[in-house]
Design a protein around this motif. Structure first.
Motif, PDB file in Angstrom:
ATOM      1  N   PRO A  87      -7.667 -29.124  12.931  1.00 14.68           N
ATOM      2  CA  PRO A  87      -6.739 -28.061  12.545  1.00 14.68           C
ATOM      3  C   PRO A  87      -5.962 -28.463  11.299  1.00 14.68           C
ATOM      4  O   PRO A  87      -5.402 -29.559  11.245  1.00 14.68           O
ATOM      5  CB  PRO A  87      -5.811 -27.937  13.766  1.00 14.68           C
ATOM      6  CG  PRO A  87      -5.890 -29.250  14.453  1.00 14.68           C
ATOM      7  CD  PRO A  87      -7.196 -29.898  14.083  1.00 14.68           C
ATOM      8  N   VAL A  88      -5.956 -27.600  10.308  1.00 15.15           N
ATOM      9  CA  VAL A  88      -5.262 -27.912   9.049  1.00 15.15           C
ATOM     10  C   VAL A  88      -4.401 -26.725   8.596  1.00 15.15           C
ATOM     11  O   VAL A  88      -4.136 -26.562   7.411  1.00 15.15           O
ATOM     12  CB  VAL A  88      -6.274 -28.298   7.928  1.00 15.15           C
ATOM     13  CG1 VAL A  88      -6.956 -29.610   8.241  1.00 15.15           C
ATOM     14  CG2 VAL A  88      -7.322 -27.199   7.712  1.00 15.15           C
ATOM     15  N   ALA A  89      -3.985 -25.917   9.575  1.00 20.29           N
ATOM     16  CA  ALA A  89      -3.279 -24.680   9.210  1.00 20.29           C
ATOM     17  C   ALA A  89      -1.760 -24.849   9.146  1.00 20.29           C
ATOM     18  O   ALA A  89      -1.055 -23.922   8.761  1.00 20.29           O
ATOM     19  CB  ALA A  89      -3.639 -23.576  10.210  1.00 20.29           C
ATOM     20  N   GLY A  90      -1.264 -26.038   9.502  1.00 21.18           N
ATOM     21  CA  GLY A  90       0.195 -26.248   9.535  1.00 21.18           C
ATOM     22  C   GLY A  90       0.821 -26.168   8.155  1.00 21.18           C
ATOM     23  O   GLY A  90       0.124 -26.213   7.136  1.00 21.18           O
ATOM     24  N   LYS A  91       2.142 -26.057   8.137  1.00 23.05           N
ATOM     25  CA  LYS A  91       2.845 -25.855   6.867  1.00 23.05           C
ATOM     26  C   LYS A  91       3.235 -27.167   6.187  1.00 23.05           C
ATOM     27  O   LYS A  91       3.644 -27.179   5.026  1.00 23.05           O
ATOM     28  CB  LYS A  91       4.090 -24.996   7.099  1.00 23.05           C
ATOM     29  CG  LYS A  91       3.748 -23.586   7.571  1.00 23.05           C
ATOM     30  CD  LYS A  91       4.846 -22.609   7.215  1.00 23.05           C
ATOM     31  CE  LYS A  91       4.537 -21.205   7.685  1.00 23.05           C
ATOM     32  NZ  LYS A  91       3.351 -20.623   7.048  1.00 23.05           N
ATOM     33  N   GLY A  92       3.128 -28.272   6.906  1.00 22.90           N
ATOM     34  CA  GLY A  92       3.418 -29.580   6.293  1.00 22.90           C
ATOM     35  C   GLY A  92       4.823 -29.673   5.724  1.00 22.90           C
ATOM     36  O   GLY A  92       5.023 -30.166   4.602  1.00 22.90           O
ATOM     37  N   THR A  93       5.824 -29.227   6.477  1.00 19.69           N
ATOM     38  CA  THR A  93       7.186 -29.147   5.928  1.00 19.69           C
ATOM     39  C   THR A  93       7.771 -30.520   5.588  1.00 19.69           C
ATOM     40  O   THR A  93       8.617 -30.628   4.704  1.00 19.69           O
ATOM     41  CB  THR A  93       8.145 -28.443   6.921  1.00 19.69           C
ATOM     42  OG1 THR A  93       8.064 -29.121   8.180  1.00 19.69           O
ATOM     43  CG2 THR A  93       7.775 -26.992   7.104  1.00 19.69           C
ATOM     44  N   ARG A  94       7.269 -31.565   6.269  1.00 20.58           N
ATOM     45  CA  ARG A  94       7.823 -32.899   5.978  1.00 20.58           C
ATOM     46  C   ARG A  94       7.412 -33.384   4.589  1.00 20.58           C
ATOM     47  O   ARG A  94       7.972 -34.334   4.081  1.00 20.58           O
ATOM     48  CB  ARG A  94       7.377 -33.907   7.054  1.00 20.58           C
ATOM     49  CG  ARG A  94       8.108 -33.734   8.369  1.00 20.58           C
ATOM     50  CD  ARG A  94       7.505 -34.588   9.447  1.00 20.58           C
ATOM     51  NE  ARG A  94       6.172 -34.112   9.816  1.00 20.58           N
ATOM     52  CZ  ARG A  94       5.313 -34.795  10.572  1.00 20.58           C
ATOM     53  NH1 ARG A  94       5.644 -35.978  11.012  1.00 20.58           N
ATOM     54  NH2 ARG A  94       4.137 -34.297  10.876  1.00 20.58           N
TER      55      ARG A  94
ATOM     56  N   LYS B   9      -1.323 -30.390   2.814  1.00 22.63           N
ATOM     57  CA  LYS B   9      -0.954 -31.777   3.138  1.00 22.63           C
ATOM     58  C   LYS B   9      -2.200 -32.658   3.211  1.00 22.63           C
ATOM     59  O   LYS B   9      -2.212 -33.793   2.746  1.00 22.63           O
ATOM     60  CB  LYS B   9      -0.234 -31.776   4.497  1.00 22.63           C
ATOM     61  CG  LYS B   9       0.056 -33.135   5.048  1.00 22.63           C
ATOM     62  CD  LYS B   9       0.956 -33.071   6.268  1.00 22.63           C
ATOM     63  CE  LYS B   9       0.248 -32.518   7.494  1.00 22.63           C
ATOM     64  NZ  LYS B   9       1.125 -32.471   8.676  1.00 22.63           N
TER      65      LYS B   9
ATOM     66  N   GLN C 124      -6.437 -19.376  11.104  1.00 22.17           N
ATOM     67  CA  GLN C 124      -5.315 -19.123  12.008  1.00 22.17           C
ATOM     68  C   GLN C 124      -4.342 -18.263  11.187  1.00 22.17           C
ATOM     69  O   GLN C 124      -3.730 -18.749  10.240  1.00 22.17           O
ATOM     70  CB  GLN C 124      -4.643 -20.436  12.431  1.00 22.17           C
ATOM     71  CG  GLN C 124      -3.529 -20.220  13.443  1.00 22.17           C
ATOM     72  CD  GLN C 124      -2.710 -21.479  13.715  1.00 22.17           C
ATOM     73  OE1 GLN C 124      -2.603 -22.362  12.867  1.00 22.17           O
ATOM     74  NE2 GLN C 124      -2.111 -21.551  14.877  1.00 22.17           N
TER      75      GLN C 124
ATOM     76  N   GLN D 299       0.959 -19.166  12.082  1.00 24.57           N
ATOM     77  CA  GLN D 299       1.075 -20.554  12.552  1.00 24.57           C
ATOM     78  C   GLN D 299       1.891 -20.584  13.850  1.00 24.57           C
ATOM     79  O   GLN D 299       3.100 -20.762  13.846  1.00 24.57           O
ATOM     80  CB  GLN D 299       1.693 -21.439  11.459  1.00 24.57           C
ATOM     81  CG  GLN D 299       0.666 -21.881  10.435  1.00 24.57           C
ATOM     82  CD  GLN D 299      -0.063 -20.724   9.764  1.00 24.57           C
ATOM     83  OE1 GLN D 299       0.533 -20.014   8.959  1.00 24.57           O
ATOM     84  NE2 GLN D 299      -1.329 -20.496  10.085  1.00 24.57           N
ATOM     85  N   LEU D 300       1.167 -20.394  14.945  1.00 31.45           N
ATOM     86  CA  LEU D 300       1.821 -20.280  16.259  1.00 31.45           C
ATOM     87  C   LEU D 300       1.683 -21.553  17.082  1.00 31.45           C
ATOM     88  O   LEU D 300       1.856 -21.533  18.291  1.00 31.45           O
ATOM     89  CB  LEU D 300       1.235 -19.081  17.022  1.00 31.45           C
ATOM     90  CG  LEU D 300       1.478 -17.710  16.383  1.00 31.45           C
ATOM     91  CD1 LEU D 300       0.781 -16.613  17.170  1.00 31.45           C
ATOM     92  CD2 LEU D 300       2.972 -17.403  16.287  1.00 31.45           C
ATOM     93  N   GLY D 301       1.348 -22.657  16.411  1.00 33.38           N
ATOM     94  CA  GLY D 301       1.302 -23.938  17.111  1.00 33.38           C
ATOM     95  C   GLY D 301      -0.099 -24.518  17.220  1.00 33.38           C
ATOM     96  O   GLY D 301      -1.100 -23.819  17.017  1.00 33.38           O
TER      97      GLY D 301
ATOM     98  N   ASP E 287      -3.532 -35.900  10.037  1.00 35.84           N
ATOM     99  CA  ASP E 287      -2.335 -36.640   9.605  1.00 35.84           C
ATOM    100  C   ASP E 287      -1.977 -37.783  10.553  1.00 35.84           C
ATOM    101  O   ASP E 287      -0.918 -38.396  10.430  1.00 35.84           O
ATOM    102  CB  ASP E 287      -1.148 -35.703   9.362  1.00 35.84           C
ATOM    103  CG  ASP E 287      -0.834 -34.829  10.548  1.00 35.84           C
ATOM    104  OD1 ASP E 287      -1.481 -34.987  11.598  1.00 35.84           O
ATOM    105  OD2 ASP E 287       0.067 -33.977  10.422  1.00 35.84           O
TER     106      ASP E 287
HETATM  107  P1  UTP Z   1       2.368 -30.872  12.695  1.00 37.17           P
HETATM  108  O1  UTP Z   1       3.255 -30.882  13.849  1.00 37.17           O
HETATM  109  O2  UTP Z   1       2.169 -32.152  11.946  1.00 37.17           O
HETATM  110  O3  UTP Z   1       2.856 -29.736  11.706  1.00 37.17           O
HETATM  111  O4  UTP Z   1       0.974 -30.306  13.177  1.00 37.17           O
HETATM  112  P2  UTP Z   1       2.556 -29.565  10.181  1.00 37.17           P
HETATM  113  O5  UTP Z   1       2.838 -28.162   9.825  1.00 37.17           O
HETATM  114  O6  UTP Z   1       1.178 -30.056   9.815  1.00 37.17           O
HETATM  115  O7  UTP Z   1       3.586 -30.574   9.479  1.00 37.17           O
HETATM  116  P3  UTP Z   1       5.194 -30.630   9.516  1.00 37.17           P
HETATM  117  O8  UTP Z   1       5.564 -31.215  10.854  1.00 37.17           O
HETATM  118  O9  UTP Z   1       5.745 -29.252   9.280  1.00 37.17           O
HETATM  119  O10 UTP Z   1       5.524 -31.556   8.378  1.00 37.17           O
HETATM  120  C1  UTP Z   1      -0.012 -31.124  13.776  1.00 37.17           C
HETATM  121  C2  UTP Z   1      -1.371 -30.612  13.360  1.00 37.17           C
HETATM  122  O11 UTP Z   1      -1.577 -29.304  13.856  1.00 37.17           O
HETATM  123  C3  UTP Z   1      -1.896 -28.399  12.807  1.00 37.17           C
HETATM  124  C4  UTP Z   1      -1.381 -29.064  11.542  1.00 37.17           C
HETATM  125  O12 UTP Z   1      -2.121 -28.639  10.415  1.00 37.17           O
HETATM  126  C5  UTP Z   1      -1.557 -30.551  11.853  1.00 37.17           C
HETATM  127  O13 UTP Z   1      -2.874 -30.971  11.589  1.00 37.17           O
HETATM  128  N1  UTP Z   1      -1.281 -27.096  13.110  1.00 37.17           N
HETATM  129  C6  UTP Z   1      -0.002 -27.029  13.563  1.00 37.17           C
HETATM  130  C7  UTP Z   1      -2.020 -25.949  12.928  1.00 37.17           C
HETATM  131  O14 UTP Z   1      -3.202 -25.993  12.505  1.00 37.17           O
HETATM  132  N2  UTP Z   1      -1.451 -24.745  13.230  1.00 37.17           N
HETATM  133  C8  UTP Z   1      -0.175 -24.655  13.687  1.00 37.17           C
HETATM  134  O15 UTP Z   1       0.275 -23.509  13.957  1.00 37.17           O
HETATM  135  C9  UTP Z   1       0.569 -25.818  13.848  1.00 37.17           C
END
Ligand code: UTP
Length: 294
Positions: A9-16, A26, A103, A106-108, A131
């Motif tokens: 899964p690579v859909a997260g926002k990577g806020t850190r 990210k 996705q 971004q619902l988790g 990550d």
């Molecule tokens: P993280 O908790 O690391 O979130 O997600 P993130 O968005 O990548 O980074 P931060 O915390 O905001 O900096 C763990 C994994 O789950 C994926 C992320 O891409 C990461 O690989 N993820 C998370 C999704 O694909 N979708 C989501 O809705 C949430």
């Protein structure tokens, strides 16, 4: 049955990692000269996985492109006497079969995995969080696949020992060992970020999983959890209450490359692991320590 597929899964926002992740995924941030995602896919391929399913979101197409051929670049490098680089670039494009699914919201993490449901079908599959980088001769996913195979195809969660004082940062597994070496556990449940005095064990769960297709029915059943997101942990907990779910202490060094500190740690480690680069890096570090300590 051979486990052929891995979901990354690579859909997260990577806020850190903002502002870097405002425009760059990210997973495309490099550790030395390869993007984070390269190491995750390499781990999967070296573990015998044949198909990678990326769960993506908008702005992430560079991840897919990275694993595609770039004929123009390959020809340019060949013409300019850099055929070793051309070969390296070509090999990345031929590494594995890549499929993507979107996705849309971004619902988790749980929701992200559920997006891959149709592509997985009725197969057991691996999940790799790019990550969480784990360095080991035998890839961590391969270690978990072996445990699953040895235990009638059970779902297996990768765990690592952490200091008790650190349990509040992780999902922690509650379970009983099933082998004499105390490396594999039957999982009762996972506890999210427990205080050190309340943690049932010190076995933390960075992002490595082997999951049976049953996980999808549990993902359908869970409500939104911590942070208003569908948590994979909640679905695994439900599954562990009804089925055999194992946790296995994997061998390897893990870097949390989703955090700045973990990312810098991994970058230094990878630079030092490169024998050619090592002397220069050590000298640079010594110079900097002297400069900053004075
Ligand atoms: P993280 O908790 O690391 O979130 O997600 P993130 O968005 O990548 O980074 P931060 O915390 O905001 O900096 C763990 C994994 O789950 C994926 C992320 O891409 C990461 O690989 N993820 C998370 C999704 O694909 N979708 C989501 O809705 C949430």
């Amino acid at each position: 049955m051979k486990i052929r597929k891995a979901v990354i899964p690579v859909a997260g926002k990577g806020t850190r990692f903002l502002p870097a992740t405002k425009e760059i995924p990210k997973e495309m941030i490099p550790i030395v000269n390869k993007p984070m995602i390269h190491y995750a896919v390499e781990e999967a391929v070296l573990s015998g996985i044949e198909q990678i399913i990326f769960v993506t979101s908008s702005g992430k197409s560079s991840i897919e492109d990275y694993f595609d051929r770039n004929l123009e670049l390959e020809q340019f490098l060949e013409k300019n006497g850099k055929s070793h680089l051309a070969t390296e670039i070509r090999e990345i494009g031929q590494m594995t079969e890549v499929t993507t699914v979107r996705q849309k919201e971004q619902l988790g993490l749980g929701h992200a995995i559920n997006c891959a449901k149709d592509l997985i079908g009725d197969e057991t599959f691996a999940v790799i969080l790019a990550d969480d980088l784990v360095v080991n001769k035998e890839p961590v996913t391969k270690q978990l696949l072996t445990i699953s195979r040895e235990n009638e195809g059970a779902s297996v969660i990768g765990v690592m020992e952490v200091e008790r004082s650190e349990t509040y940062k992780y999902g922690i597994v509650d379970g009983q060992p099933i082998d004499s070496k105390k490396e594999t556990y039957k999982m009762n449940k996972m506890v999210e970020k427990p205080k050190p005095e309340e943690a049932p064990t010190t076995l933390a769960t960075p992002g490595r999983y082997i999951l049976g297709p049953e996980i999808f029915s549990y993902l359908e059943r869970i409500p939104k959890g911590v942070g208003g997101e569908y948590q994979l942990t909640d679905a695994i907990n439900l599954m562990a209450s009804e089925m055999n779910v194992l946790a296995h202490i994997f061998k390897g060094t893990r870097f949390d490359t989703g955090s700045i500190k973990g990312y810098l740690d991994a970058t230094m480690e990878f630079a030092l692991m490169d024998e050619e680069m090592r002397p220069d890096i050590i000298n640079l570090m010594k110079e900097k320590i002297t400069a900053y300590e004075n």
